[in-house]
Scaffold this motif. Structure first.
Motif, PDB file in Angstrom:
ATOM      1  N   SER A 226     -10.817  86.918   4.077  1.00  0.00           N
ATOM      2  CA  SER A 226     -12.156  88.536   5.170  1.00  0.00           C
ATOM      3  C   SER A 226     -12.554  89.483   4.249  1.00  0.00           C
ATOM      4  O   SER A 226     -12.611  90.113   3.693  1.00  0.00           O
ATOM      5  CB  SER A 226     -10.850  88.482   5.850  1.00  0.00           C
TER       6      SER A 226
ATOM      7  N   ASP B  94      -4.429  86.405  11.735  1.00  0.00           N
ATOM      8  CA  ASP B  94      -4.457  84.788  11.465  1.00  0.00           C
ATOM      9  C   ASP B  94      -6.052  84.793  12.000  1.00  0.00           C
ATOM     10  O   ASP B  94      -5.959  83.654  13.078  1.00  0.00           O
ATOM     11  CB  ASP B  94      -3.797  84.109  11.841  1.00  0.00           C
ATOM     12  N   LYS B  95      -6.870  85.543  12.482  1.00  0.00           N
ATOM     13  CA  LYS B  95      -8.506  85.770  13.711  1.00  0.00           C
ATOM     14  C   LYS B  95      -9.442  86.616  12.347  1.00  0.00           C
ATOM     15  O   LYS B  95      -9.320  87.196  11.796  1.00  0.00           O
ATOM     16  CB  LYS B  95      -7.965  86.349  14.660  1.00  0.00           C
TER      17      LYS B  95
ATOM     18  N   GLN C  67      -5.729  88.240  20.889  1.00  0.00           N
ATOM     19  CA  GLN C  67      -5.548  86.070  20.831  1.00  0.00           C
ATOM     20  C   GLN C  67      -6.312  85.942  20.382  1.00  0.00           C
ATOM     21  O   GLN C  67      -7.188  85.627  19.617  1.00  0.00           O
ATOM     22  CB  GLN C  67      -4.880  85.700  22.498  1.00  0.00           C
ATOM     23  N   SER C  68      -7.389  85.374  21.852  1.00  0.00           N
ATOM     24  CA  SER C  68      -8.766  85.262  20.972  1.00  0.00           C
ATOM     25  C   SER C  68      -9.532  85.332  22.201  1.00  0.00           C
ATOM     26  O   SER C  68      -8.985  85.154  23.547  1.00  0.00           O
ATOM     27  CB  SER C  68      -8.963  83.179  20.978  1.00  0.00           C
TER      28      SER C  68
ATOM     29  N   ASN D 188     -14.249  79.380  24.317  1.00  0.00           N
ATOM     30  CA  ASN D 188     -14.529  80.510  23.322  1.00  0.00           C
ATOM     31  C   ASN D 188     -14.952  79.384  22.416  1.00  0.00           C
ATOM     32  O   ASN D 188     -14.598  80.051  20.971  1.00  0.00           O
ATOM     33  CB  ASN D 188     -13.039  81.484  22.649  1.00  0.00           C
TER      34      ASN D 188
ATOM     35  N   PHE E 208     -11.926  84.341  17.033  1.00  0.00           N
ATOM     36  CA  PHE E 208     -11.696  82.564  17.041  1.00  0.00           C
ATOM     37  C   PHE E 208     -10.452  82.777  15.870  1.00  0.00           C
ATOM     38  O   PHE E 208     -10.286  83.965  14.816  1.00  0.00           O
ATOM     39  CB  PHE E 208     -12.899  82.532  16.171  1.00  0.00           C
ATOM     40  N   ASP E 209      -9.869  81.584  16.218  1.00  0.00           N
ATOM     41  CA  ASP E 209      -8.851  81.278  14.590  1.00  0.00           C
ATOM     42  C   ASP E 209      -9.574  81.643  13.794  1.00  0.00           C
ATOM     43  O   ASP E 209     -10.475  81.069  13.853  1.00  0.00           O
ATOM     44  CB  ASP E 209      -7.566  80.123  15.369  1.00  0.00           C
ATOM     45  N   LYS E 210      -8.758  81.362  12.505  1.00  0.00           N
ATOM     46  CA  LYS E 210      -9.469  82.160  11.142  1.00  0.00           C
ATOM     47  C   LYS E 210      -9.198  79.974  10.237  1.00  0.00           C
ATOM     48  O   LYS E 210      -7.743  79.725  10.631  1.00  0.00           O
ATOM     49  CB  LYS E 210      -8.380  83.070  10.567  1.00  0.00           C
ATOM     50  N   PRO E 211     -10.655  79.947   9.782  1.00  0.00           N
ATOM     51  CA  PRO E 211      -9.998  78.689   9.486  1.00  0.00           C
ATOM     52  C   PRO E 211      -9.697  78.784   8.299  1.00  0.00           C
ATOM     53  O   PRO E 211      -9.219  80.211   7.569  1.00  0.00           O
ATOM     54  CB  PRO E 211     -11.010  78.588   8.913  1.00  0.00           C
TER      55      PRO E 211
ATOM     56  N   SER F 277     -18.059  74.062  12.685  1.00  0.00           N
ATOM     57  CA  SER F 277     -16.966  74.475  11.269  1.00  0.00           C
ATOM     58  C   SER F 277     -17.424  75.567  10.897  1.00  0.00           C
ATOM     59  O   SER F 277     -19.044  75.516  11.111  1.00  0.00           O
ATOM     60  CB  SER F 277     -16.152  74.054  10.586  1.00  0.00           C
TER      61      SER F 277
END
Length: 125
Positions: free
Chosen positions: A71, A111-112, A6-7, A27, A63-66, A88
């Protein structure tokens, strides 16, 4: 394998304690003196404004990916602070940015954003 990612924190490491003026989500990146010092930590749990909190200074975090982030294993990850509790992610450094660490991609969902924090500090305990 981290299982169902998750995160949050994926490993254990150093930390510092501080009393933030504003609430800090679990987090989230916190920089107690963001305009004068590169010291940062990641909140280990939700911290209310005016309450003592623990902030991790090393380890692996997810973390949630911006949006728009591309990547790459080992890519430098910077933080562009706008306050002690906001900012950010950035892939290249600008004036005032802080190097958080380096991206890890193994076993991290698309997505992370996995980051190995590489910022030892004298405030670790």
């Amino acid at each position: 394998n981290f299982g169902s990612v998750q995160s949050g924190r994926a490993t254990i490491g150093g930390r510092f304690y501080a009393v933030p003026a504003a609430a800090v989500a679990a987090n989230a990146i916190f920089m107690p003196a963001y305009s004068t010092s590169p010291l940062f930590g990641v909140a280990e749990y939700p911290v209310e404004a005016g309450a003592l909190g623990a902030f991790a200074t090393d380890g692996v975090f997810i973390f949630d990916k911006p949006a728009g982030w591309t990547s790459a294993a080992g890519k430098a990850v910077y933080w562009s602070p706008t306050s002690a509790t906001a900012g950010s992610f950035a892939a290249t450094a600008s004036t005032g940015d802080v190097l958080l660490g380096f991206e890890i991609t193994a076993n991290i969902p698309a997505d992370k954003l996995g980051v190995f924090l590489a910022r030892p500090t004298a405030l670790e305990s």
